[in-house]
Design a protein around this motif. Structure first.
Motif, short mmCIF file in Angstrom:
data_model
loop_
_atom_site.label_atom_id
_atom_site.label_comp_id
_atom_site.label_asym_id
_atom_site.label_seq_id
_atom_site.Cartn_x
_atom_site.Cartn_y
_atom_site.Cartn_z
N VAL A 181 -73.48 67.08 13.33
CA VAL A 181 -72.23 66.80 12.63
C VAL A 181 -71.10 66.86 13.63
CG1 VAL A 181 -70.69 67.56 10.79
CG2 VAL A 181 -73.14 67.82 10.51
N ASP A 182 -70.26 65.85 13.63
CA ASP A 182 -69.08 65.82 14.49
C ASP A 182 -67.87 66.22 13.66
OD1 ASP A 182 -70.50 64.97 16.71
OD2 ASP A 182 -70.29 62.87 16.15
N TYR A 183 -67.38 67.42 13.89
CA TYR A 183 -66.22 67.90 13.17
C TYR A 183 -64.95 67.37 13.84
CZ TYR A 183 -69.44 71.14 10.96
OH TYR A 183 -70.49 71.68 10.27
N PRO A 184 -63.99 66.94 13.05
CA PRO A 184 -62.76 66.44 13.66
C PRO A 184 -61.96 67.58 14.30
CG PRO A 184 -62.56 66.47 11.28
CD PRO A 184 -63.98 66.82 11.60
N THR A 185 -61.52 67.37 15.51
CA THR A 185 -60.75 68.38 16.22
C THR A 185 -59.53 67.74 16.85
OG1 THR A 185 -62.01 68.04 18.24
CG2 THR A 185 -62.77 69.79 16.79
N ILE A 186 -58.54 68.56 17.11
CA ILE A 186 -57.32 68.13 17.78
C ILE A 186 -57.12 69.04 18.98
CG2 ILE A 186 -54.83 67.92 17.61
CD1 ILE A 186 -55.16 67.35 14.67
N GLN A 187 -56.82 68.45 20.10
CA GLN A 187 -56.54 69.23 21.31
C GLN A 187 -55.11 68.90 21.73
OE1 GLN A 187 -59.13 68.42 24.59
NE2 GLN A 187 -58.24 70.00 25.85
#
Length: 79
Positions: free
Chosen positions: A40-46
């Motif tokens: 599963v690719d969880y949405p992330t913000i950097q």
């Protein structure tokens, strides 16, 4: 001739068609891939912040805390 009349007049064909659809669904169901731990690719913000000449304490207290507070207030975001 409407479609329902066709199925009413031919009950054997209707039963065979129903059995064929159920059989095809059962075969397709057994072919579905099942994984105990799917990828599963969880949405992330950097967010990268640059403040030249600032100490780590200043970055943590003034820049990073403000940017994380403003991004946490975005709709639908969790920590």
């Amino acid at each position: 001739m409407n479609p329902s009349r066709l199925f009413i007049l031919r009950p054997v064909a209707t039963a065979l068609l129903t059995a064929a659809v159920l059989l095809a669904g059962g075969v397709a169901y057994t072919q579905l891939p099942i994984s105990a731990l799917p990828q599963v690719d969880y949405p992330t913000i950097q967010v990268l912040t640059f403040y030249p000449g600032a100490s780590p304490d200043v970055m943590a207290s003034s820049v990073t805390s403000r940017s994380s507070a403003s991004s946490a207030s975005s709709r639908g975001s969790t920590r």
